[in-house]
Design an enzyme around this catalytic site. Structure first.
Site, short mmCIF file in Angstrom:
data_model
loop_
_atom_site.label_atom_id
_atom_site.label_comp_id
_atom_site.label_asym_id
_atom_site.label_seq_id
_atom_site.Cartn_x
_atom_site.Cartn_y
_atom_site.Cartn_z
N ASP A 110 3.04 2.86 4.05
CA ASP A 110 3.80 2.40 3.88
C ASP A 110 3.61 0.87 3.36
O ASP A 110 3.03 0.23 4.47
CB ASP A 110 5.19 2.62 3.99
CG ASP A 110 5.69 3.48 4.46
OD1 ASP A 110 5.57 4.87 2.82
OD2 ASP A 110 6.28 4.41 5.26
N GLU A 159 9.34 5.48 -5.30
CA GLU A 159 8.85 4.85 -3.91
C GLU A 159 7.78 3.90 -4.08
O GLU A 159 6.90 3.96 -3.64
CB GLU A 159 8.27 5.89 -2.74
CG GLU A 159 9.74 6.35 -2.44
CD GLU A 159 9.50 6.69 -0.63
OE1 GLU A 159 7.88 6.66 -0.02
OE2 GLU A 159 10.20 7.67 -0.35
N HIS A 162 4.85 3.01 -0.91
CA HIS A 162 4.20 4.40 -0.66
C HIS A 162 3.43 4.45 -1.00
O HIS A 162 3.03 5.26 -2.24
CB HIS A 162 5.19 5.39 -0.29
CG HIS A 162 4.20 6.77 -0.04
ND1 HIS A 162 5.08 7.00 1.19
CD2 HIS A 162 3.79 7.41 0.22
CE1 HIS A 162 4.23 8.81 1.85
NE2 HIS A 162 3.37 8.96 0.96
ZN LIG Z 1 6.12 5.92 3.26
#
Ligand SMILES: [Zn+2]
Length: 187
Positions: A110, A159, A162
């Site tokens: 991340d 996301e 990510h």
């Molecule tokens: Zn993640």
């Protein structure tokens, strides 16, 4: 768990004893102490992420690692903590069950930036850093693992922070075709 292209998701589950053998502490800017588990990645992913973030700096973009490796045990703790506060239907939408988090591979990272206070929020995608990451990550062997519009295929919400290391030939292939890792494994 030795190659870089295998699939981990809600259906492809890792075991508690699946622990990568080549985890190293990331040396690039990171929102975690060197002693913390989440500061680690597998060697190839750590090296590539270091080069990616360094390259970002040459564009004037400051990017930090926020969370890398997460063990089965740690995911289990997080999952059960959340269950104590929140109904299971809700928890299951946002928190991976033990064995189903890609962070257990040591290949997922991340990433965030000071501009969004190092938070992992969708707004990161709108920042110059977030836009830069989406374009340049594939050149260093990473894919944006949970893209917008593919939620029903990946099983995860969008996301933009990510990234997942898959190696450079596959990352370039996936970014050119717009395929997810799930779709690639169905070919
Ligand atoms: Zn993640």
């Amino acid at each position: 768990m030795q190659n870089y292209t295998y699939l981990v998701n809600r259906e492809h589950i890792l075991k508690a004893e699946d622990i990568p053998e080549d985890l190293v502490v990331c040396e690039f800017p990171f929102c975690a102490e060197e002693s913390e588990e989440k500061r680690k990645l597998r060697k190839a992913a750590a090296d590539a992420a270091g080069r990616l973030l360094e390259y970002g700096k040459s564009f004037g973009y400051t990017l930090y690692g926020v969370s890398g490796y997460r063990s089965y045990e740690r995911q289990k703790e997080i999952y059960h903590q959340r269950l104590q506060e929140t109904p299971a239907e809700v928890v299951n939408q946002y928190v991976a069950k033990p064995g189903t988090s890609e962070h257990q591979t040591g290949l997922a990272l991340d990433v965030s930036s000071p501009e969004v206070d190092y938070e992992l929020e969708e707004i990161f995608a709108e920042t110059p850093e977030g836009k830069w990451l989406a374009v340049y990550a594939p050149m260093f062997g990473f894919i944006l693992r949970y893209p917008k519009g593919k939620e029903n295929i990946t099983g995860y919400a969008y996301e933009p922070w990510h990234i997942r290391y898959v190696g450079k030939s596959l990352s370039l292939y996936l970014s050119l075709t717009g395929m997810t890792l799930e779709e690639y494994h169905q070919i």
